[in-house]
Write a protein that holds these residues in place. Structure first.
Motif, PDB file in Angstrom:
ATOM      1  N   GLY A 384      10.455  16.030   9.145  1.00  0.00           N
ATOM      2  CA  GLY A 384      10.146  14.617   8.965  1.00  0.00           C
ATOM      3  C   GLY A 384      11.203  13.812   9.832  1.00  0.00           C
ATOM      4  N   GLY A 385      11.227  14.173  10.954  1.00  0.00           N
ATOM      5  CA  GLY A 385      11.789  13.423  11.758  1.00  0.00           C
ATOM      6  C   GLY A 385      13.307  13.082  11.665  1.00  0.00           C
ATOM      7  N   LYS A 386      14.112  13.895  10.767  1.00  0.00           N
ATOM      8  CA  LYS A 386      15.320  13.799  10.607  1.00  0.00           C
ATOM      9  C   LYS A 386      16.286  14.585  11.794  1.00  0.00           C
ATOM     10  CE  LYS A 386      14.924  14.318   5.626  1.00  0.00           C
ATOM     11  NZ  LYS A 386      15.270  15.281   4.489  1.00  0.00           N
ATOM     12  N   THR A 387      17.350  13.776  12.167  1.00  0.00           N
ATOM     13  CA  THR A 387      18.454  14.344  13.147  1.00  0.00           C
ATOM     14  C   THR A 387      19.688  14.067  12.845  1.00  0.00           C
ATOM     15  OG1 THR A 387      18.840  12.113  14.007  1.00  0.00           O
ATOM     16  CG2 THR A 387      16.479  13.222  14.694  1.00  0.00           C
ATOM     17  N   ILE A 388      20.612  14.574  13.690  1.00  0.00           N
ATOM     18  CA  ILE A 388      21.903  14.580  13.294  1.00  0.00           C
ATOM     19  C   ILE A 388      22.485  13.121  13.496  1.00  0.00           C
ATOM     20  CG2 ILE A 388      22.372  16.795  14.040  1.00  0.00           C
ATOM     21  CD1 ILE A 388      23.137  15.745  16.792  1.00  0.00           C
ATOM     22  N   TRP A 389      21.684  12.181  14.070  1.00  0.00           N
ATOM     23  CA  TRP A 389      22.282  10.985  13.823  1.00  0.00           C
ATOM     24  C   TRP A 389      21.726   9.922  12.708  1.00  0.00           C
ATOM     25  CZ3 TRP A 389      25.278  11.657  17.540  1.00  0.00           C
ATOM     26  CH2 TRP A 389      25.027  12.615  18.633  1.00  0.00           C
ATOM     27  N   ASP A 390      21.090  10.444  11.739  1.00  0.00           N
ATOM     28  CA  ASP A 390      20.520   9.429  10.684  1.00  0.00           C
ATOM     29  C   ASP A 390      21.799   9.019   9.969  1.00  0.00           C
ATOM     30  OD1 ASP A 390      17.996  10.590  11.371  1.00  0.00           O
ATOM     31  OD2 ASP A 390      18.121  11.927   9.489  1.00  0.00           O
ATOM     32  N   PHE A 391      22.662   9.425   9.835  1.00  0.00           N
ATOM     33  CA  PHE A 391      23.785   8.882   9.103  1.00  0.00           C
ATOM     34  C   PHE A 391      25.238   9.407   9.571  1.00  0.00           C
ATOM     35  CE2 PHE A 391      22.502  12.179   6.434  1.00  0.00           C
ATOM     36  CZ  PHE A 391      23.691  12.865   6.013  1.00  0.00           C
ATOM     37  N   PRO A 392      26.473   8.712   9.473  1.00  0.00           N
ATOM     38  CA  PRO A 392      27.771   9.346   9.908  1.00  0.00           C
ATOM     39  C   PRO A 392      28.257  10.349   9.093  1.00  0.00           C
ATOM     40  CG  PRO A 392      27.953   6.983   9.881  1.00  0.00           C
ATOM     41  CD  PRO A 392      26.587   7.282   8.883  1.00  0.00           C
ATOM     42  N   PRO A 393      28.917  11.593   9.639  1.00  0.00           N
ATOM     43  CA  PRO A 393      29.091  12.668   9.069  1.00  0.00           C
ATOM     44  C   PRO A 393      29.674  12.339   7.509  1.00  0.00           C
ATOM     45  CG  PRO A 393      29.704  13.022  11.415  1.00  0.00           C
ATOM     46  CD  PRO A 393      29.214  11.498  10.971  1.00  0.00           C
ATOM     47  N   ALA A 394      30.578  11.420   7.598  1.00  0.00           N
ATOM     48  CA  ALA A 394      31.604  11.010   6.430  1.00  0.00           C
ATOM     49  C   ALA A 394      30.754   9.920   5.427  1.00  0.00           C
ATOM     50  CB  ALA A 394      32.701  10.224   7.060  1.00  0.00           C
ATOM     51  N   GLY A 395      29.547   9.697   5.675  1.00  0.00           N
ATOM     52  CA  GLY A 395      28.761   9.046   4.956  1.00  0.00           C
ATOM     53  C   GLY A 395      27.400   9.373   4.306  1.00  0.00           C
ATOM     54  N   PRO A 396      27.397  10.929   3.792  1.00  0.00           N
ATOM     55  CA  PRO A 396      26.077  11.037   3.023  1.00  0.00           C
ATOM     56  C   PRO A 396      25.858  10.549   1.812  1.00  0.00           C
ATOM     57  CG  PRO A 396      28.214  12.708   2.587  1.00  0.00           C
ATOM     58  CD  PRO A 396      28.516  11.725   3.643  1.00  0.00           C
ATOM     59  N   GLY A 397      24.554  10.721   1.305  1.00  0.00           N
ATOM     60  CA  GLY A 397      24.308  10.310   0.049  1.00  0.00           C
ATOM     61  C   GLY A 397      23.920  11.516  -0.819  1.00  0.00           C
TER      62      GLY A 397
END
Length: 474
Positions: A384-397
């Protein structure tokens, strides 16, 4: 500094007028008993865990019948109150509670969703130790995570497994199911003769019981080092078990699906080598045994760093073995204080994979970093186009606590820190971090402070850990 910070907090002196107001409002009187809160307000999963007490030990006595998927259990939970309690909660999904006692006295319970409330006739005073016994049974259930993966109690083609990240442990025993409340465990599991029951820690004894033709075997396991409940495991199956010792004398216990004997032999040979290598980088191995469970479980489809024997849903690659064993330092010994701090576990485990690839004659760590940055590495992007740049490592949901940035970009943070400090200082810092907070909970703020106290880290954290989007390559 916020609550739970790794550094000691400053003492706060109240103005005299405020002290008078506090006293007038009852500040000098004995506290009233109140119910412990349901949930510890985790940033991602606020309903997990419970407030008002801390558990020191779980004694679980389980009887499992694979035919019909029926589990009977008794949980004896030793805890210490952190406030005066009129009631408290335990997390439990499904399963029927047959009786409950506190310090030997019968108590009432009530259920709402996954919250089991224990109602006390006599309050438990603050700082007092107390023992809760819950007798329960039923058909344990699988749990679907926010990201769509399966955990909880999962049936397999030859038994079942209980897995807990982040909330599945409540499917097979009542407890305070949040990583901030670590405890020791004793787990005894009775299964039909011919089945093996594997749990955390070391196997202390096996005992056959029952009449001929209906024999059952009890496996008793002990885990003395503190453990978060999401790392607890029970795997039941017709496993083939092999035992050995590392050159340093550490017991190795490997349970494998009958069709995975070749993988079991490979893992048994690899584990001592990986632990010796990792110990040189991270410091002494933190547990009194090691091993693995190698299953065939397509419904799960992932590995988990169950302490101290990782669970593999299928025959693992060398890199997966390295990843899960690295978690014994980062994730198991040093456990995230909240689920938002997950990158502190996954970033280190992923970085261990990178270092192992370089050691094994593959790409250098710097080349792997560049391949992640440029999107050439297949693990730097997903469906689905997800990448390692989608959000900061310390800021997941909640849906992305196991997302690509937590793993891949988490490892990139560590490599940028290594480049900034140099190899000698970086690995000295890593060993110091693992030693100073051995068996404790850790958080992102504490790690940043620890690194900044060790040397000049520049803007590594601002750019790579907290920054949004893909930073400029430097």
């Amino acid at each position: 500094m916020r609550t739970g910070h790794l550094r000691s907090s400053r003492r706060v002196l109240l103005p005299a007028a405020l002290l008078v107001l506090v006293t007038a409002c009852g500040g000098g009187t004995a506290p009233m008993a109140r119910p412990g809160a349901a949930g510890v307000n985790d940033p991602l999963f606020p309903g997990l865990g419970n407030d008002g007490y801390h558990v020191s030990h779980y004694g679980l006595t389980l009887d499992y019948e694979p035919e019909g998927n029926h589990l009977s259990g008794t949980a004896v939970i030793r805890a210490r109150a952190t406030e005066k309690l009129s009631a408290f909660n335990l997390d439990l999904k499904g399963l029927d509670v047959r009786s409950a006692r506190v310090d030997g006295e019968p108590v009432r319970t009530s259920r709402k969703g996954t919250e089991l409330t224990v109602e006390l006739d006599k309050p438990v005073d603050k700082y007092r130790w107390f023992e809760t016994t819950i007798v329960y049974d039923g058909q344990p259930q699988a749990v679907k995570d926010a990201d769509g993966s399966t955990e909880g109690w999962v049936e397999t083609d030859h038994g079942a497994v209980g897995l807990g990240e982040p909330a599945g442990s409540m499917a097979w025993f009542p407890g305070n199911h949040h990583p901030s409340d670590k405890a020791a465990y004793d787990i005894a599991v009775t299964v039909p003769k011919g089945f093996t029951a594997v749990a955390n820690g070391e196997l202390k004894r096996t005992e056959d019981k029952g009449p001929a033709g209906a024999r059952r075997t009890t496996y008793t396991w002990h885990s003395g080092e503190p453990m978060a409940s999401y790392l607890a495991v029970v795997a039941v199956g017709e496993f083939k078990v092999t035992t050995s010792k590392t050159p340093s004398g550490l017991p190795v216990y490997i349970a494998a699906h009958p069709g995975e004997s070749e993988a079991a032999a490979k893992v048994a040979k690899l584990v001592p080598e990986v632990l010796d290598w990792a110990g040189g980088l991270f410091g002494p191995y933190p547990f009194s045994s090691t091993g693995a469970v190698i299953d065939r479980n397509p419904e799960v489809g992932y590995e988990l760093e169950t302490q101290p024997k990782p669970y593999f849903h299928a025959a693992p690659s060398d890199r997966l073995v390295v990843h899960e064993l690295a978690h014994q330092w980062f994730g198991n010994s040093l456990t995230p204080r909240t689920w938002k701090d997950m990158w502190l576990s996954e970033g280190f485990a992923q970085y261990a994979e990178w270092m192992w690839e370089e050691r094994s004659g593959g790409r250098s760590v710097r080349q792997i970093f560049d391949d992640y940055y440029d999107g050439r590495d297949p693990e730097s992007k997903g469906e689905g186009g997800k990448t390692i740049w989608d959000f900061p490592p310390a800021g997941p949901g909640p849906e992305t606590v196991s997302g690509l940035p937590v793993y891949g970009r988490g490892a990139m943070v560590l490599h940028k820190l290594r480049e900034k400090l140099g190899d000698r200082e970086f690995f000295r810092l890593v060993r110091g971090w693992a030693a100073q907070y051995r068996y404790q909970n850790v958080d992102t703020e504490g790690f940043v402070d620890f690194c900044e106290d060790a040397g000049d880290v520049g803007d590594v954290f601002d750019v790579w850990l907290f920054g949004k989007g893909r930073p400029a390559k430097r």
